[in-house]
Scaffold this motif. Structure first.
Motif, mmCIF file in Angstrom:
data_model
loop_
_atom_site.group_PDB
_atom_site.id
_atom_site.type_symbol
_atom_site.label_atom_id
_atom_site.label_comp_id
_atom_site.label_asym_id
_atom_site.label_seq_id
_atom_site.Cartn_x
_atom_site.Cartn_y
_atom_site.Cartn_z
ATOM 1 N N ALA A 1 0.872 -1.177 0.000
ATOM 2 C CA ALA A 1 0.000 0.000 0.000
ATOM 3 C C ALA A 1 0.909 1.226 0.000
ATOM 4 C CB ALA A 1 -0.898 -0.009 1.240
ATOM 5 N N LEU A 2 0.840 2.033 -1.073
ATOM 6 C CA LEU A 2 1.787 3.135 -1.234
ATOM 7 C C LEU A 2 1.130 4.495 -1.065
ATOM 8 C CD1 LEU A 2 4.030 2.132 -4.277
ATOM 9 C CD2 LEU A 2 4.387 1.675 -1.843
ATOM 10 N N ALA A 3 1.732 5.293 -0.195
ATOM 11 C CA ALA A 3 1.407 6.711 -0.109
ATOM 12 C C ALA A 3 2.433 7.477 -0.947
ATOM 13 C CB ALA A 3 1.429 7.156 1.350
ATOM 14 N N VAL A 4 2.466 8.797 -0.796
ATOM 15 C CA VAL A 4 3.376 9.619 -1.602
ATOM 16 C C VAL A 4 4.824 9.169 -1.429
ATOM 17 C CG1 VAL A 4 4.371 11.936 -1.801
ATOM 18 C CG2 VAL A 4 1.889 11.643 -1.736
ATOM 19 N N HIS A 5 5.234 8.940 -0.194
ATOM 20 C CA HIS A 5 6.618 8.533 0.054
ATOM 21 C C HIS A 5 6.948 7.252 -0.692
ATOM 22 C CE1 HIS A 5 9.679 6.434 2.777
ATOM 23 N NE2 HIS A 5 10.346 7.380 2.150
ATOM 24 N N GLY A 6 6.049 6.274 -0.666
ATOM 25 C CA GLY A 6 6.291 5.009 -1.345
ATOM 26 C C GLY A 6 6.409 5.168 -2.846
ATOM 27 N N VAL A 7 5.552 6.010 -3.427
ATOM 28 C CA VAL A 7 5.633 6.271 -4.865
ATOM 29 C C VAL A 7 6.958 6.954 -5.209
ATOM 30 C CG1 VAL A 7 4.638 7.592 -6.776
ATOM 31 C CG2 VAL A 7 3.136 6.358 -5.198
ATOM 32 N N MET A 8 7.335 7.929 -4.391
ATOM 33 C CA MET A 8 8.553 8.683 -4.686
ATOM 34 C C MET A 8 9.818 7.850 -4.515
ATOM 35 S SD MET A 8 7.683 11.555 -5.895
ATOM 36 C CE MET A 8 9.285 12.374 -5.891
ATOM 37 N N TRP B 1 10.797 15.009 8.577
ATOM 38 C CA TRP B 1 10.658 16.298 7.903
ATOM 39 C C TRP B 1 11.136 16.252 6.450
ATOM 40 C CZ3 TRP B 1 14.476 19.289 5.737
ATOM 41 C CH2 TRP B 1 15.801 18.971 6.063
ATOM 42 N N LYS B 2 12.224 15.513 6.195
ATOM 43 C CA LYS B 2 12.705 15.433 4.816
ATOM 44 C C LYS B 2 11.712 14.691 3.931
ATOM 45 C CE LYS B 2 17.703 15.710 5.542
ATOM 46 N NZ LYS B 2 19.007 15.033 5.361
ATOM 47 N N ARG B 3 11.136 13.622 4.494
ATOM 48 C CA ARG B 3 10.183 12.823 3.717
ATOM 49 C C ARG B 3 9.035 13.683 3.218
ATOM 50 N NH1 ARG B 3 7.050 7.601 6.171
ATOM 51 N NH2 ARG B 3 9.207 6.863 6.301
ATOM 52 N N TYR B 4 8.459 14.479 4.097
ATOM 53 C CA TYR B 4 7.238 15.202 3.734
ATOM 54 C C TYR B 4 7.498 16.573 3.122
ATOM 55 C CZ TYR B 4 4.893 11.523 6.342
ATOM 56 O OH TYR B 4 4.432 10.305 6.772
ATOM 57 N N LEU B 5 8.420 17.323 3.672
ATOM 58 C CA LEU B 5 8.616 18.684 3.192
ATOM 59 C C LEU B 5 9.371 18.741 1.868
ATOM 60 C CD1 LEU B 5 9.326 20.638 6.495
ATOM 61 C CD2 LEU B 5 7.152 20.151 5.351
ATOM 62 N N ASN C 1 6.769 15.721 -0.817
ATOM 63 C CA ASN C 1 5.405 16.110 -1.193
ATOM 64 C C ASN C 1 5.369 17.130 -2.337
ATOM 65 O OD1 ASN C 1 4.575 14.386 0.802
ATOM 66 N ND2 ASN C 1 3.426 15.902 1.981
ATOM 67 N N PRO C 2 6.159 18.223 -2.266
ATOM 68 C CA PRO C 2 6.173 19.152 -3.407
ATOM 69 C C PRO C 2 6.699 18.503 -4.689
ATOM 70 C CG PRO C 2 7.063 20.204 -1.446
ATOM 71 C CD PRO C 2 6.939 18.751 -1.124
ATOM 72 N N LEU D 1 3.307 15.184 -10.732
ATOM 73 C CA LEU D 1 1.945 14.805 -11.090
ATOM 74 C C LEU D 1 1.346 15.806 -12.075
ATOM 75 C CD1 LEU D 1 -0.529 13.024 -10.737
ATOM 76 C CD2 LEU D 1 -1.128 14.358 -8.698
ATOM 77 N N VAL D 2 1.540 17.087 -11.823
ATOM 78 C CA VAL D 2 1.044 18.116 -12.737
ATOM 79 C C VAL D 2 1.727 17.980 -14.099
ATOM 80 C CG1 VAL D 2 0.983 20.595 -13.196
ATOM 81 C CG2 VAL D 2 0.402 19.740 -10.916
ATOM 82 N N ALA D 3 3.038 17.725 -14.087
ATOM 83 C CA ALA D 3 3.770 17.567 -15.347
ATOM 84 C C ALA D 3 3.262 16.357 -16.119
ATOM 85 C CB ALA D 3 5.256 17.430 -15.060
ATOM 86 N N GLN D 4 2.933 15.270 -15.411
ATOM 87 C CA GLN D 4 2.389 14.090 -16.098
ATOM 88 C C GLN D 4 1.002 14.394 -16.660
ATOM 89 O OE1 GLN D 4 2.216 10.472 -13.777
ATOM 90 N NE2 GLN D 4 1.250 9.297 -15.416
ATOM 91 N N LYS D 5 0.189 15.093 -15.898
ATOM 92 C CA LYS D 5 -1.162 15.437 -16.363
ATOM 93 C C LYS D 5 -1.112 16.324 -17.603
ATOM 94 C CE LYS D 5 -5.632 16.147 -16.359
ATOM 95 N NZ LYS D 5 -6.584 15.090 -16.827
ATOM 96 N N LEU D 6 -0.194 17.290 -17.613
ATOM 97 C CA LEU D 6 -0.085 18.225 -18.737
ATOM 98 C C LEU D 6 0.770 17.679 -19.883
ATOM 99 C CD1 LEU D 6 0.391 21.574 -16.766
ATOM 100 C CD2 LEU D 6 -1.717 20.651 -17.771
ATOM 101 N N ARG D 7 1.248 16.448 -19.712
ATOM 102 C CA ARG D 7 2.090 15.773 -20.709
ATOM 103 C C ARG D 7 3.391 16.526 -20.980
ATOM 104 N NH1 ARG D 7 -2.417 13.550 -25.103
ATOM 105 N NH2 ARG D 7 -3.694 12.437 -23.552
ATOM 106 N N LEU D 8 3.890 17.166 -19.934
ATOM 107 C CA LEU D 8 5.183 17.828 -20.016
ATOM 108 C C LEU D 8 6.312 16.870 -19.632
ATOM 109 C CD1 LEU D 8 4.235 21.210 -18.304
ATOM 110 C CD2 LEU D 8 4.395 20.724 -20.756
ATOM 111 N N TRP D 9 5.925 15.735 -19.036
ATOM 112 C CA TRP D 9 6.893 14.731 -18.596
ATOM 113 C C TRP D 9 6.318 13.355 -18.891
ATOM 114 C CZ3 TRP D 9 6.536 12.035 -13.474
ATOM 115 C CH2 TRP D 9 7.615 11.146 -13.277
ATOM 116 N N ARG D 10 7.091 12.543 -19.545
ATOM 117 C CA ARG D 10 6.659 11.182 -19.838
ATOM 118 C C ARG D 10 7.093 10.275 -18.697
ATOM 119 N NH1 ARG D 10 8.610 8.493 -24.735
ATOM 120 N NH2 ARG D 10 6.886 7.081 -24.288
ATOM 121 N N ALA D 11 6.151 9.883 -17.897
ATOM 122 C CA ALA D 11 6.441 9.001 -16.769
ATOM 123 C C ALA D 11 6.366 7.560 -17.269
ATOM 124 C CB ALA D 11 5.432 9.244 -15.650
#
Length: 268
Positions: free
Chosen positions: A40-47, A229-233, A236-237, A243-253
């Motif tokens: 089960a992956l949250a943001v940290h796991g995905v990153m 603190w490093k994990r989240y701060l 997360n950004p 995610l925005v870059a993938q949505k806008l197709r500015l980055w091919r994930a």
């Protein structure tokens, strides 16, 4: 049940799935006594996958990767119109699986964490599910595996009669362990994150409203600022930007091909 297969989130393949379908996949593998790995992956796991292509390939080899964090669920809805109304949170999924194990008489093995945590966890789980059969418990060694030790661990698990293995080693150690041990064990392995600590009463859960709005990270940061603190701060950004870059197709994930080779070493 919702089970729409896997989708690409920043190159990590995450299942569009709900609690009922995820739990049933685990229980089906347990009934059939076949290898199976879930995380089960949250943001940290995905990153962790984004930052390490080899680990990303391991994650993409898992049978099921659930959207543990709300931002991962939001990503599936944003990118693919998945329509998921809820995440599939590791600690909650753990209880769903254990409820099924208790009902069907499927013994469970607990691997990882400390002896102190396991000593609190076992009575807590048996109080919740009186019919639950705990086949065995084994704390983490907090070190890398020694030659041949993986086979010894697998033999202990198999000889216990366990049909489900819960792994609580922390991310990404638990994912590497589950991936590496899957070929050796004819039972599902679940990398369940902080579930051991939560259900043992050693980690306080955030209020429901914080969980709903994806603010669990802020709650945990307040509890363990020095460690997290490093994990989240930082992560997360970075997650939001990609995610925005993938949505806008500015980055091919591009998702790496699922790994097939077992790692030479991993944490136990």
């Amino acid at each position: 049940m919702i089970d729409q297969g896997k989708r690409n989130v920043l190159g990590v393949l995450v299942n569009v799935i709900d609690y009922a379908a995820a739990a049933e996949k685990v229980l089906a593998a347990a009934r059939e006594q076949r290898p199976f790995a879930l995380t089960a992956l949250a943001v940290h796991g995905v990153m962790t996958g984004v930052q390490d292509p080899a680990h990303n390939a391991r994650l993409n080899a898992f049978d099921v990767v659930t959207p543990d964090g709300q931002p991962v669920r939001w990503a599936l809805n944003l990118l693919y119109g998945a329509g998921l109304a809820d995440r599939v949170y590791g600690p909650s999924l753990t209880l769903e699986v254990l409820r099924g194990c208790a009902a069907e008489g499927l013994p469970v093995y607990l691997y990882g964490s400390t002896t102190e945590t396991l000593d609190r966890l076992v009575p807590a789980l048996t109080e919740l599910f009186p019919a639950l059969k705990i086949a065995g418990v084994e704390p983490s060694k907090f070190r890398s595996i020694r030659p041949g030790e993986d086979v010894e661990i697998a033999e202990r698990i198999k000889s216990s009669g366990a049909r489900v293995v819960l792994v609580g080693l922390g991310c990404p150690r638990q994912e590497i362990f589950a991936y590496a041990m899957r070929p050796l064990i004819d039972a599902p392995l679940l990398a369940v994150g902080a579930a051991f600590d939560y259900h043992a009463g050693q980690l306080r859960k955030p209020p429901a409203w914080m969980q709903k709005y994806g603010l669990e990270w802020l709650w945990r940061l307040g509890l363990e600022p020095g460690r997290l603190w490093k994990r989240y701060l930082l992560l997360n950004p970075a997650y939001a930007t990609r995610l925005v870059a993938q949505k806008l197709r500015l980055w091919r994930a591009v998702p790496p091909v699922p790994a097939t080779e077992r790692p030479a070493t991993f944490a136990v």
